[in-house]
Design a protein around this motif. Sequence first.
Motif, short mmCIF file in Angstrom:
data_model
loop_
_atom_site.label_atom_id
_atom_site.label_comp_id
_atom_site.label_asym_id
_atom_site.label_seq_id
_atom_site.Cartn_x
_atom_site.Cartn_y
_atom_site.Cartn_z
N CYS A 85 0.73 -1.02 -0.04
CA CYS A 85 -0.02 0.10 -0.08
C CYS A 85 0.95 1.24 0.01
O CYS A 85 0.35 2.39 -0.12
N LYS A 86 2.19 0.98 0.09
CA LYS A 86 3.08 2.14 -0.02
C LYS A 86 2.87 3.12 1.22
O LYS A 86 2.79 4.30 1.07
N ALA A 87 2.42 2.70 2.34
CA ALA A 87 2.10 3.46 3.54
C ALA A 87 3.07 4.10 4.21
O ALA A 87 4.26 3.54 4.52
N ASP A 88 3.12 5.46 4.49
CA ASP A 88 4.04 6.17 5.05
C ASP A 88 3.74 6.29 6.69
O ASP A 88 4.79 6.21 7.35
N ILE A 89 2.50 5.94 7.14
CA ILE A 89 2.08 5.95 8.71
C ILE A 89 1.25 4.55 8.78
O ILE A 89 0.31 4.50 8.17
N LEU A 90 1.60 3.97 9.83
CA LEU A 90 0.68 2.78 10.26
C LEU A 90 -0.10 3.42 11.76
O LEU A 90 0.69 3.78 12.64
N VAL A 91 -1.30 3.51 11.73
CA VAL A 91 -2.03 3.83 13.06
C VAL A 91 -2.81 2.76 13.49
O VAL A 91 -3.40 1.83 12.69
N MET A 92 -2.68 2.31 15.07
CA MET A 92 -3.34 1.57 15.63
C MET A 92 -3.63 2.10 17.03
O MET A 92 -3.28 3.03 17.30
N GLY A 93 -4.80 1.46 17.59
CA GLY A 93 -5.33 1.90 18.91
C GLY A 93 -4.12 1.59 19.85
O GLY A 93 -3.11 0.75 19.64
N ASP A 94 -4.11 2.49 20.87
CA ASP A 94 -3.17 2.41 22.01
C ASP A 94 -3.33 1.23 22.68
O ASP A 94 -2.46 1.03 23.69
N ASP A 95 -4.26 0.29 22.70
CA ASP A 95 -4.27 -0.94 23.30
C ASP A 95 -3.20 -1.80 22.83
O ASP A 95 -2.96 -2.78 23.38
N TRP A 96 -2.93 -1.41 21.69
CA TRP A 96 -1.70 -2.31 21.16
C TRP A 96 -0.20 -1.62 21.10
O TRP A 96 0.56 -2.07 20.56
N GLN A 97 -0.21 -0.62 21.98
CA GLN A 97 1.15 0.15 22.48
C GLN A 97 2.23 -0.82 22.38
O GLN A 97 2.34 -1.85 22.90
N GLY A 98 3.44 -0.51 21.45
CA GLY A 98 4.51 -1.33 21.37
C GLY A 98 4.59 -2.44 20.55
O GLY A 98 5.55 -2.92 19.98
N LYS A 99 3.29 -3.12 20.02
CA LYS A 99 3.15 -4.31 19.32
C LYS A 99 3.49 -4.26 17.72
O LYS A 99 3.96 -5.43 17.29
N PHE A 100 3.66 -2.93 17.40
CA PHE A 100 3.60 -2.85 16.06
C PHE A 100 5.14 -2.22 15.67
O PHE A 100 5.36 -1.55 14.39
#
Length: 130
Positions: A85-100
């Motif tokens: 997807c040629k993504a520049d930014i990955l966004v996740m909820g903070d319940d996943w903090q550090g996992k990605f």
Amino acid sequence: MSRVITFGTFDIFHVGHLNILKRAAELGEYLIVGVSTDALNFSKKQRYPICPQHSRAEIVDALACVDEVFYEESLELKREYILQCKADILVMGDDWQGKFDEFSDICQVVYLPRTPSISTTELIEIVKES
């Protein structure tokens, strides 16, 4: 143009889902959303979503803040999805903090706070108890 990617099941779509998608969209010019397939959700949670994947994807795709939707078929393919997807930014909820954080070598990783007092799991439990 910065491209933002995020992932989720988006079952029983609620304001928490909308909030995170709108905030993710504000971080770039193009928002891509990976909607977990029914099979992936079952492998993660041992239950199928209430709403089938085509309905969940259609709801997410109808949002003005979302530019593109695809099916996330495997958690192990996140790196490939980000690259494809040629993504520049990955966004996740903070319940996943550090996992990605492992993906910080290919894109910026941002964890956004979840909307307090709402979750799909809690909504399902409330409905079951009624």
